[in-house]
Structure formats: structure tokens, C-alpha cells
Design an enzyme around this catalytic site. Structure first.
Site, PDB file in Angstrom:
ATOM      1  N   LYS A  35      28.490 -39.985 -20.107  1.00 14.60           N
ATOM      2  CA  LYS A  35      27.495 -40.800 -20.808  1.00 14.60           C
ATOM      3  C   LYS A  35      27.753 -40.614 -22.310  1.00 14.60           C
ATOM      4  O   LYS A  35      27.435 -39.584 -22.894  1.00 14.60           O
ATOM      5  CB  LYS A  35      26.081 -40.341 -20.434  1.00 14.60           C
ATOM      6  CG  LYS A  35      24.997 -41.131 -21.130  1.00 14.60           C
ATOM      7  CD  LYS A  35      24.408 -40.250 -22.216  1.00 14.60           C
ATOM      8  CE  LYS A  35      23.484 -40.915 -23.176  1.00 14.60           C
ATOM      9  NZ  LYS A  35      24.016 -41.876 -24.074  1.00 14.60           N
ATOM     10  N   GLY A  63      25.960 -32.008 -28.952  1.00 16.92           N
ATOM     11  CA  GLY A  63      24.951 -32.792 -29.641  1.00 16.92           C
ATOM     12  C   GLY A  63      23.969 -31.882 -30.337  1.00 16.92           C
ATOM     13  O   GLY A  63      24.305 -30.755 -30.710  1.00 16.92           O
ATOM     14  N   ASN A  82      20.521 -29.547 -31.151  1.00 15.56           N
ATOM     15  CA  ASN A  82      19.957 -28.374 -30.488  1.00 15.56           C
ATOM     16  C   ASN A  82      18.805 -28.709 -29.555  1.00 15.56           C
ATOM     17  O   ASN A  82      18.704 -28.167 -28.463  1.00 15.56           O
ATOM     18  CB  ASN A  82      19.485 -27.362 -31.530  1.00 15.56           C
ATOM     19  CG  ASN A  82      20.639 -26.563 -32.043  1.00 15.56           C
ATOM     20  OD1 ASN A  82      21.594 -27.143 -32.538  1.00 15.56           O
ATOM     21  ND2 ASN A  82      20.596 -25.251 -31.904  1.00 15.56           N
ATOM     22  N   GLY A  91      20.144 -30.350 -26.440  1.00 11.56           N
ATOM     23  CA  GLY A  91      20.950 -29.383 -25.704  1.00 11.56           C
ATOM     24  C   GLY A  91      20.099 -28.375 -24.942  1.00 11.56           C
ATOM     25  O   GLY A  91      20.354 -28.076 -23.777  1.00 11.56           O
ATOM     26  N   GLU A 118      27.372 -27.355 -26.844  1.00 10.42           N
ATOM     27  CA  GLU A 118      27.889 -27.151 -28.203  1.00 10.42           C
ATOM     28  C   GLU A 118      26.979 -27.931 -29.140  1.00 10.42           C
ATOM     29  O   GLU A 118      26.827 -29.142 -28.988  1.00 10.42           O
ATOM     30  CB  GLU A 118      29.339 -27.623 -28.317  1.00 10.42           C
ATOM     31  CG  GLU A 118      30.331 -26.702 -27.628  1.00 10.42           C
ATOM     32  CD  GLU A 118      30.276 -25.266 -28.097  1.00 10.42           C
ATOM     33  OE1 GLU A 118      29.880 -25.007 -29.254  1.00 10.42           O
ATOM     34  OE2 GLU A 118      30.607 -24.376 -27.281  1.00 10.42           O
ATOM     35  N   CYS A 156      30.258 -31.195 -36.938  1.00  9.38           N
ATOM     36  CA  CYS A 156      29.443 -30.010 -36.667  1.00  9.38           C
ATOM     37  C   CYS A 156      29.965 -28.818 -37.464  1.00  9.38           C
ATOM     38  O   CYS A 156      29.222 -27.885 -37.738  1.00  9.38           O
ATOM     39  CB  CYS A 156      29.418 -29.708 -35.183  1.00  9.38           C
ATOM     40  SG  CYS A 156      31.050 -29.691 -34.480  1.00  9.38           S
ATOM     41  N   GLU A 173      20.288 -28.306 -40.374  1.00  6.21           N
ATOM     42  CA  GLU A 173      21.491 -29.125 -40.369  1.00  6.21           C
ATOM     43  C   GLU A 173      21.162 -30.527 -40.886  1.00  6.21           C
ATOM     44  O   GLU A 173      20.233 -31.163 -40.397  1.00  6.21           O
ATOM     45  CB  GLU A 173      22.045 -29.221 -38.948  1.00  6.21           C
ATOM     46  CG  GLU A 173      23.335 -29.992 -38.887  1.00  6.21           C
ATOM     47  CD  GLU A 173      23.907 -30.046 -37.484  1.00  6.21           C
ATOM     48  OE1 GLU A 173      23.157 -30.387 -36.557  1.00  6.21           O
ATOM     49  OE2 GLU A 173      25.098 -29.740 -37.327  1.00  6.21           O
TER      50      GLU A 173
HETATM   51  P1  NDP Z   1      22.018 -35.954 -29.832  1.00  8.96           P
HETATM   52  O1  NDP Z   1      21.664 -34.624 -29.290  1.00  8.96           O
HETATM   53  O2  NDP Z   1      20.944 -36.823 -30.292  1.00  8.96           O
HETATM   54  O3  NDP Z   1      22.821 -36.777 -28.752  1.00  8.96           O
HETATM   55  C1  NDP Z   1      23.929 -36.265 -28.055  1.00  8.96           C
HETATM   56  C2  NDP Z   1      24.024 -36.955 -26.706  1.00  8.96           C
HETATM   57  O4  NDP Z   1      22.910 -36.558 -25.897  1.00  8.96           O
HETATM   58  C3  NDP Z   1      23.948 -38.491 -26.804  1.00  8.96           C
HETATM   59  O5  NDP Z   1      24.808 -39.042 -25.849  1.00  8.96           O
HETATM   60  C4  NDP Z   1      22.494 -38.744 -26.484  1.00  8.96           C
HETATM   61  O6  NDP Z   1      22.237 -40.046 -26.017  1.00  8.96           O
HETATM   62  C5  NDP Z   1      22.263 -37.708 -25.392  1.00  8.96           C
HETATM   63  N1  NDP Z   1      20.848 -37.437 -25.134  1.00  8.96           N
HETATM   64  C6  NDP Z   1      19.769 -37.721 -25.909  1.00  8.96           C
HETATM   65  N2  NDP Z   1      18.625 -37.334 -25.293  1.00  8.96           N
HETATM   66  C7  NDP Z   1      18.984 -36.791 -24.097  1.00  8.96           C
HETATM   67  C8  NDP Z   1      18.262 -36.199 -23.026  1.00  8.96           C
HETATM   68  N3  NDP Z   1      16.941 -36.070 -23.052  1.00  8.96           N
HETATM   69  N4  NDP Z   1      18.955 -35.719 -21.978  1.00  8.96           N
HETATM   70  C9  NDP Z   1      20.293 -35.805 -21.944  1.00  8.96           C
HETATM   71  N5  NDP Z   1      21.034 -36.377 -22.913  1.00  8.96           N
HETATM   72  C10 NDP Z   1      20.399 -36.860 -23.995  1.00  8.96           C
HETATM   73  O7  NDP Z   1      23.104 -35.680 -30.963  1.00  8.96           O
HETATM   74  P2  NDP Z   1      23.864 -36.755 -31.861  1.00  8.96           P
HETATM   75  O8  NDP Z   1      24.567 -37.767 -31.033  1.00  8.96           O
HETATM   76  O9  NDP Z   1      22.923 -37.214 -32.893  1.00  8.96           O
HETATM   77  O10 NDP Z   1      25.033 -35.863 -32.466  1.00  8.96           O
HETATM   78  C11 NDP Z   1      24.860 -35.117 -33.608  1.00  8.96           C
HETATM   79  C12 NDP Z   1      24.661 -33.656 -33.253  1.00  8.96           C
HETATM   80  O11 NDP Z   1      25.773 -33.175 -32.517  1.00  8.96           O
HETATM   81  C13 NDP Z   1      24.580 -32.769 -34.471  1.00  8.96           C
HETATM   82  O12 NDP Z   1      23.476 -31.918 -34.361  1.00  8.96           O
HETATM   83  C14 NDP Z   1      25.866 -31.961 -34.437  1.00  8.96           C
HETATM   84  O13 NDP Z   1      25.806 -30.703 -34.995  1.00  8.96           O
HETATM   85  C15 NDP Z   1      26.165 -31.901 -33.010  1.00  8.96           C
HETATM   86  N6  NDP Z   1      27.585 -31.704 -32.804  1.00  8.96           N
HETATM   87  C16 NDP Z   1      28.014 -30.473 -32.380  1.00  8.96           C
HETATM   88  C17 NDP Z   1      29.345 -30.213 -32.205  1.00  8.96           C
HETATM   89  C18 NDP Z   1      29.791 -28.897 -31.682  1.00  8.96           C
HETATM   90  O14 NDP Z   1      30.840 -28.833 -31.098  1.00  8.96           O
HETATM   91  N7  NDP Z   1      29.030 -27.846 -31.849  1.00  8.96           N
HETATM   92  C19 NDP Z   1      30.375 -31.226 -32.484  1.00  8.96           C
HETATM   93  C20 NDP Z   1      29.820 -32.481 -32.913  1.00  8.96           C
HETATM   94  C21 NDP Z   1      28.471 -32.687 -33.062  1.00  8.96           C
HETATM   95  P3  NDP Z   1      21.842 -41.268 -27.015  1.00  8.96           P
HETATM   96  O15 NDP Z   1      22.967 -42.191 -26.918  1.00  8.96           O
HETATM   97  O16 NDP Z   1      20.594 -41.849 -26.473  1.00  8.96           O
HETATM   98  O17 NDP Z   1      21.657 -40.690 -28.375  1.00  8.96           O
END
Ligand code: NDP
Length: 487
Positions: free
Chosen positions: A180, A233, A235, A238, A255, A289, A390
């Protein structure tokens, strides 16, 4: 689900076919550099469709895991070749869809190809150890077995590399996947999935369902036939996924965010530190990130560092990442831009001094996009919001310190622990940093952003669930160890 020809609306890929969602609901994917440019439409699929994809993945995995690692690797090599043949097109789509500059998008796509080839080779590497038994007539060894169906939930900031660094190891070790992607980058991922389709993966081994995280991501988290979830994504999201997986006994890997510091010691190569800070903080518009967000500088070199940093920042060209000569693209979405502007206001309110930037860019070439100036604050203290949370945007918090010990204390004074770097020419300072910095990735005389595909990647503290991705470390998550005793 009904099978349709793929047009402007990007369909789900389930059991080897492109299928329309019964919801009939779609969202446009807009170019963040110019919202008049619609890249295509992304389906808002349903929980039931996610569950169907999982059911197909479960069936397909049984035959997939029986193939030799070498045979599974052949499919990954083919996917790499197809992706390579479409590199320019897919990189351009990435730039249009989420805004990073074309050279960065090309670099990321090339990284995806290299990751596929790396894990294709894993199919021939060892998956166990022989352990001496106390019984001299017995043979004891370990073997690695796949988890089963893996749910892959990815963010928008690396639309090719992150999905591939999760899918490739999942697949080579014999799992099937349902991915997804983030809504903001789903079309780029659909094109990557087309490469997997062209590579001829058996139906049901690779599946993609698009839609909202709270529906599709949640459905994957809750489905008892999903044996593991790998997530990158924020915190908040996650942790919810982790709790859901824990409640039903599924494996999970998270992550998440970072608040990555750079320390500039008095004995640093200042020009190198400045160039690396600019690159770490502002490339990809600060949406990595591992991006640099706090720069902690020893007083003796503070003014010199600051002046050079400001001079280089002034040279940054901001605009549409498809245009040559543009160094920094827009924020990936309106909400991301608003988040960045919110933190800039917060910095001002809490008493930090704005040295550069701080505004949304307007005027010709900017009005239809989500552009923000590269921004630098000084007089930042560690308790300020912009030093703790962040931002995920091009914002640097400069913090002045009078000793390296103090610098390290401040560097560790956040809930995150993803990456960190130090600029120094003193070996003792380097070693202290390696020993005491609470981060999964520590870099010396090199920017905080940047990972190598063959090395473990992941964070400490609140940045991860403490597992590691990439390199050989990926095996830990995507397999279980089976201990075998033969007599
Ligand atoms: P989000 O947590 O908003 O989204 C990540 C994914 O999770 C998306 O596909 C999102 O869908 C999905 N999602 C949202 N809600 C749920 C739920 N309730 N249950 C399951 N899945 C869900 O993060 P962002 O996309 O905004 O990404 C940015 C974040 O990612 C930053 O905080 C960054 O630090 C982190 N990141 C971390 C990395 C690492 O390796 N540590 C690397 C890159 C980024 P939807 O399409 O609806 O948003």
C-alpha cells in the site's frame, strides 16, 4: 472487482491483473510544483479489496516459497532490467508526483535497480548454520523460512527506493507481498509494479492496493493472514501499526522519524561542513528521514560557519524539479508545506532568530506550487519545538555550544535516534561521537543523510522498532529461523 484496461486512473494490481476498485472513488495526483498538472488518478480502494489481495497472496506464496532462491532471484534480476529500461520515464513521474528534482529522482531509481540486483544475488547466499550437537550421531542446523504474506506500507518521500528495499528482500526470501503506497506517490509505485509484472512474477506474489492509510493500511494491520508488516512513515501511524500487529502476534518492522544533528567541531574542515550541511538539510526539500535539522556548532568557528552557510544558502535555486538548474523542488503536498510554515512560525514565536528564508515563495513559477524558501534559524535552544520535533522540510536550527561534550549532550537530547554526523579532524572526538551518539547511523565528516544499500539501516530510540532494513540485516525481519535436529 472488474478487470479494466489501465488508463489515466491507476488500478490495483491483484493476482496478476490490473483491477478497478468497486468504490468508484478516485483522487487526483497533483504535481506539487504546479497543481494544474494532474498526473493521474489514484483509486480509493476498500478493506474488502485489500483482504482479497491478501487471500491471493496467501495462495501464491505456497508455490513461490518452493522455488529455489536462484529462481526467485531471476525474477528480481528481470525486474531490475525492466526498471532500468524505464528509468527516465519513472524518474520523471516521481518528480512530477512528489517534487524532488529530476537528478535526485534518477539517482533514486538507479538505487532501486541496484537494490533489486543486490537481493537477487541473495538467492544464492547462505540461509543457515550448522551447530554442533551434543549428540555425536546427530546433525543440527538452522534454516531460514519465509514469514508468508508481508504487508508493505510506504511513505511518499522515496517512492521507488523504499518500496523496493522492502519488497526485494521480502520476495527473495520466499514471501509474497501486498503493498500500500502513500497516496501522494502511488502512481510512481504503480509504474514500478508494472516492471514487476513485465518481469513475469507468478500471479499473486506481488500485489498493490491503493487508497487511504486508515482503510488499506489498517486492513493489512488487522488481517490475520498478513504474517508481517514492514512500515516506513511517521511515529504516530507506526506505533498504531505496531500495537495492531502485537495484538494478533504478527511480526512488524517500523522505520519512523528523525531529528538528525550535525556537530561542527572547532577543528572541522568548515567548507566541507557547510557543503554537507546544505546537502543534508535542503536536498529533497528536507524531506528525508535522515535530513539534517539541527546544526550544533562550537563557538570558536560559529561565525565563520554561519557566514559561509548563509552565502551558500543564498545560491540555492528553488523551482520545478523538472527544470535544469533547479537545486531544490517544492514540498511534496500542501499539507506538508503548511506543516513547514507552521514550524517556522513556532520558531519565531519561541524566540529563535530567523536568519534566512522563512516564507512561502510566490510569484511567477511559484504560485501554483508548494514552494518554501530554504530556512535557517539561530539562537535556537534545545527545548524549542523546532529543535525537538521533526519538521520534514528545509529548515535548519543553528545551536551554538562552548564544548564538544555539550554538543553531544544536545545532539542526544531528542526522542529520535536515526542518523547523526560530526565534522572534526580529531580522532578522539570521532571516537567519542561513535561511542556516545544515540543513533542507528553515525557519520564522520559526511552529511547526515545517505545510506548504502548493502549496510544495515534503522534508528534507535523512537526512530524505529529497533529492527534493521537493507543489506544482510533484512533477512532478520523477512524470515524466521527454524532449528533442525536430524538423527
Ligand atoms: P505517514 O505515517 O503519514 O504515512 C506512511 C504510510 O502509512 C502511508 O502509506 C499512509 O497512507 C499509511 N498510513 C496512514 N495511516 C495509517 C493507518 N492508520 N494504518 C496503516 N497505515 C497508515 O508518513 P508520511 O507518508 O507522511 O511520511 C513521512 C514520514 O516518514 C516522516 O515522519 C519521516 O520521518 C518518515 N520516514 C522515515 C524513514 C525511515 O526510514 N526512518 C524514511 C522515510 C520517511 P496515506 O497514503 O493515507 O498517507
Amino acid at each position: 472487482m472488474t478487470v479494466e484496461t489501465k488508463k489515466e486512473t491507476y488500478l490495483n494490481y491483484v493476482n496478476g491483473a490490473w483491477v478497478a476498485s468497486t468504490s468508484g472513488e478516485t483522487k487526483p495526483s497533483l504535481n506539487p510544483a504546479n497543481t494544474k498538472d494532474v498526473i493521474g488518478y489514484v483509486q480509493m480502494s476498500t478493506k474488502e479489496e485489500t483482504d482479497q489481495a491478501v487471500a491471493h497472496a496467501k495462495v501464491a506464496q505456497k508455490a513461490w516459497k518452493k522455488l529455489s532462491g536462484n529462481d526467485r532471484g531471476t525474477f528480481l534480476y528481470k525486474a531490475a532490467d525492466v526498471l532500468e529500461s524505464r528509468l527516465d520515464e519513472i524518474a520523471e513521474c516521481m518528480t512530477r508526483e512528489m517534487g524532488k528534482t529530476l537528478p535526485e529522482a534518477k539517482g533514486e531509481t538507479a538505487r532501486g535497480i541496484a537494490i533489486l540486483r543486490y537481493y537477487a544475488g541473495e538467492g544464492l547466499r547462505k540461509v543457515g548454520d550448522v551447530i554442533p550437537s551434543t549428540d555425536s550421531k546427530a546433525l543440527m542446523f538452522t534454516s531460514r523460512v519465509p514469514l508468508g504474506v508481508v504487508g508493505v506500507i510506504t511513505p511518499w518521500n522515496f517512492p521507488v527506493a523504499i518500496p523496493i528495499w522492502k519488497m526485494a528482500p521480502a520476495l527473495i526470501y520466499g514471501n509474497s507481498i501486498v503493498i500500500k503506497p502513500a497516496q501522494e506517490a502511488a502512481i510512481t509505485l504503480a509504474k514500478v509494479i508494472e516492471c514487476f509484472e513485465e518481469a513475469g512474477f507468478p500471479a499473486g506474489v506481488v500485489n498493490m492496493v491503493t487508497g487511504s492509510g486508515s482503510v488499506i493500511g489498517q486492513a493489512l494491520t488487522d488481517n490475520p493472514d498478513v504474517n508481517g508488516i514492514t512500515f516506513t512513515g511517521s511515529n504516530g501511524v507506526g506505533k498504531g501499526i505496531g500495537q495492531g500487529c502485537l495484538a494478533r502476534g504478527a511480526k512488524y518492522q517500523l522505520e519512523m522519524g528523525g531529528k538528525n544533528p550535525v556537530i561542527v567541531a572547532a577543528d572541522a574542515d568548515i567548507d566541507l561542513a557547510v557543503d554537507s550541511t546544505i546537502s543534508g538539510a535542503f536536498r529533497s526539500t528536507g524531506q528525508k528521514c535522515t535530513a539534517t535539522s539541527r546544526v550544533i556548532v562550537e563557538a570558536a568557528v560559529y561565525e565563520t560557519f554561519k557566514e559561509k552557510l548563509l552565502a551558500k544558502t543564498a545560491e540555492i535555486t528553488v523551482g520545478d524539479g523538472l527544470e535544469s538548474g533547479i537545486w531544490m523542488g517544492p514540498s511534496a503536498s500542501e499539507s506538508q508545506l503548511n506543516t513547514v510554515l507552521h514550524y517556522i512560525e513556532k520558531g519565531k514565536e519561541e524566540g529563535a532568530t530567523l536568519l534566512a528564508g522563512g516564507n512561502r515563495l510566490t510569484g511567477e513559477g511559484y504560485d501554483n506550487g508548494f514552494f518554501v524558501e530554504p530556512t535557517i534559524f539561530e539562537n535556537v535552544t534545545s527545548d524549542m519545538t523546532i529543535a525537538q520535533e521533526e519538521i520534514f522540510g528545509p529548515v535548519i536550527a543553528l545551536i551554538q555550544v562552548n564544548s564538544l561534550e555539550n554538543a553531544l549532550t544536545i545532539a542526544n537530547d531528542v526522542e529520535f535516534g536515526l542518523s547523526a554526523s560530526i565534522f572534526t579532524s580529531n580522532i578522539q572526538s570521532m571516537l567519542s561521537f561513535v561511542e556516545d551518539m544515540e543513533a542507528g547511523l553515525v557519520r564522520i565528516n559526511s552529511e547526515s543523510a545517505g545510506v548504502e544499500l548493502q549496510a544495515p539501516f534503522g534508528g534507535m530510540k523512537q526512530s524505529s522498532s529497533h529492527s534493521r532494513e537493507q543489506g544482510e540485516a533484512a533477512k532478520e525481519f523477512f524470515t524466521s529461523i527454524k532449528t533442525v535436529f536430524v538423527k
